[in-house]
Design an enzyme around this catalytic site. Sequence first.
Site, PDB file in Angstrom:
ATOM      1  N   LYS A   9       0.833  -1.199   0.000  1.00 51.92           N
ATOM      2  CA  LYS A   9       0.000   0.000   0.000  1.00 51.92           C
ATOM      3  C   LYS A   9       0.880   1.267   0.000  1.00 51.92           C
ATOM      4  CE  LYS A   9      -3.748  -2.454   2.340  1.00 51.92           C
ATOM      5  NZ  LYS A   9      -4.830  -2.365   3.337  1.00 51.92           N
ATOM      6  N   TYR A  49     -12.129  -2.029  -3.717  1.00 54.90           N
ATOM      7  CA  TYR A  49     -12.660  -2.293  -2.367  1.00 54.90           C
ATOM      8  C   TYR A  49     -14.190  -2.218  -2.321  1.00 54.90           C
ATOM      9  CZ  TYR A  49      -8.098  -2.363   0.002  1.00 54.90           C
ATOM     10  OH  TYR A  49      -6.847  -2.697   0.455  1.00 54.90           O
ATOM     11  N   PHE A  57     -15.318   3.181   7.035  1.00 52.11           N
ATOM     12  CA  PHE A  57     -13.951   3.557   6.673  1.00 52.11           C
ATOM     13  C   PHE A  57     -13.717   3.600   5.156  1.00 52.11           C
ATOM     14  CE2 PHE A  57     -13.991  -1.031   7.708  1.00 52.11           C
ATOM     15  CZ  PHE A  57     -13.536  -1.584   6.513  1.00 52.11           C
ATOM     16  N   ASN A 112      -2.027  -0.238   6.859  1.00 56.74           N
ATOM     17  CA  ASN A 112      -1.464  -1.493   7.373  1.00 56.74           C
ATOM     18  C   ASN A 112      -0.525  -2.172   6.368  1.00 56.74           C
ATOM     19  OD1 ASN A 112      -3.389  -2.359   5.596  1.00 56.74           O
ATOM     20  ND2 ASN A 112      -4.467  -3.710   7.015  1.00 56.74           N
ATOM     21  N   HIS A 115      -1.850  -5.678   1.499  1.00 56.40           N
ATOM     22  CA  HIS A 115      -3.141  -6.356   1.303  1.00 56.40           C
ATOM     23  C   HIS A 115      -2.876  -7.747   0.751  1.00 56.40           C
ATOM     24  CE1 HIS A 115      -7.225  -7.197  -0.132  1.00 56.40           C
ATOM     25  NE2 HIS A 115      -6.631  -7.655  -1.228  1.00 56.40           N
ATOM     26  N   GLU A 126      -9.744 -10.340  -7.759  1.00 59.88           N
ATOM     27  CA  GLU A 126      -8.724  -9.308  -7.538  1.00 59.88           C
ATOM     28  C   GLU A 126      -7.558  -9.429  -8.523  1.00 59.88           C
ATOM     29  OE1 GLU A 126      -7.615  -9.482  -3.411  1.00 59.88           O
ATOM     30  OE2 GLU A 126      -9.544  -8.714  -2.739  1.00 59.88           O
TER      31      GLU A 126
HETATM   32  P1  CMP Z   1      -7.142  -5.000   3.590  1.00 57.25           P
HETATM   33  O1  CMP Z   1      -6.604  -6.323   3.947  1.00 57.25           O
HETATM   34  O2  CMP Z   1      -6.585  -4.306   2.389  1.00 57.25           O
HETATM   35  O3  CMP Z   1      -8.737  -5.077   3.446  1.00 57.25           O
HETATM   36  C1  CMP Z   1      -9.603  -4.001   3.680  1.00 57.25           C
HETATM   37  C2  CMP Z   1      -8.896  -2.833   4.295  1.00 57.25           C
HETATM   38  O4  CMP Z   1      -9.736  -1.937   4.969  1.00 57.25           O
HETATM   39  C3  CMP Z   1      -7.946  -3.327   5.374  1.00 57.25           C
HETATM   40  O5  CMP Z   1      -6.879  -4.025   4.836  1.00 57.25           O
HETATM   41  C4  CMP Z   1      -7.607  -2.019   6.064  1.00 57.25           C
HETATM   42  O6  CMP Z   1      -6.675  -1.238   5.330  1.00 57.25           O
HETATM   43  C5  CMP Z   1      -8.970  -1.331   6.017  1.00 57.25           C
HETATM   44  N1  CMP Z   1      -9.731  -1.527   7.258  1.00 57.25           N
HETATM   45  C6  CMP Z   1     -10.279  -2.642   7.733  1.00 57.25           C
HETATM   46  N2  CMP Z   1     -10.917  -2.428   8.901  1.00 57.25           N
HETATM   47  C7  CMP Z   1     -10.778  -1.105   9.156  1.00 57.25           C
HETATM   48  C8  CMP Z   1     -11.205  -0.251  10.203  1.00 57.25           C
HETATM   49  N3  CMP Z   1     -11.917  -0.717  11.217  1.00 57.25           N
HETATM   50  N4  CMP Z   1     -10.865   1.047  10.130  1.00 57.25           N
HETATM   51  C9  CMP Z   1     -10.154   1.523   9.098  1.00 57.25           C
HETATM   52  N5  CMP Z   1      -9.703   0.762   8.055  1.00 57.25           N
HETATM   53  C10 CMP Z   1     -10.019  -0.533   8.092  1.00 57.25           C
END
Ligand code: CMP
Length: 139
Positions: A9, A49, A57, A112, A115, A126
């Site tokens: 990311k 997404y 979010f 984070n 992905h 995807e």
């Molecule tokens: P990812 O594995 O890319 O899948 C969905 C993404 O949404 C996740 O990683 C995070 O980046 C984001 N995400 C999931 N839960 C939350 C949350 N509670 N608050 C903010 N971002 C979130």
Amino acid sequence: MQRTLSIIKPDGVRKQVTGKVLAMFEEKGIRTVALKMLHLTKERAMGFYKVHKDRPFFDSLTTFMSSGPVVVMVLEGDDVINRVRTIMGATDPKKADRGTIRNTFASDIEKNIVHGSDGPESAATEIPYFFSEMEIHAQ
Ligand code: CMP
């Protein structure tokens, strides 16, 4: 043999940990069979997404995902979907096991670092979202 879609990311690219993240997959014997850097538009991030479109979010996540370049890749190996998820660690880095990518590099649940597809159905939608078959190089 299984394939999964992974994304480093914008926070991972900005922190210059792309090589380290790739190494953490490669060290476990996971093969990279497609790889490219992209700067997603907000619309392209929203399309990726879309399963989260009703989550609170969603707007912030898609703004973040279009805030800078990402590295998208197809990874291949036995049980690679689950193995990649284990190597990444829990979505929330505070809950991620020590030594996982998110525990090591991530700052919060949204930013984070990485992905990975959450199952075979997600991988099947995807992967073609970013790659044609011609861009995937079986080894
Ligand atoms: P990812 O594995 O890319 O899948 C969905 C993404 O949404 C996740 O990683 C995070 O980046 C984001 N995400 C999931 N839960 C939350 C949350 N509670 N608050 C903010 N971002 C979130």
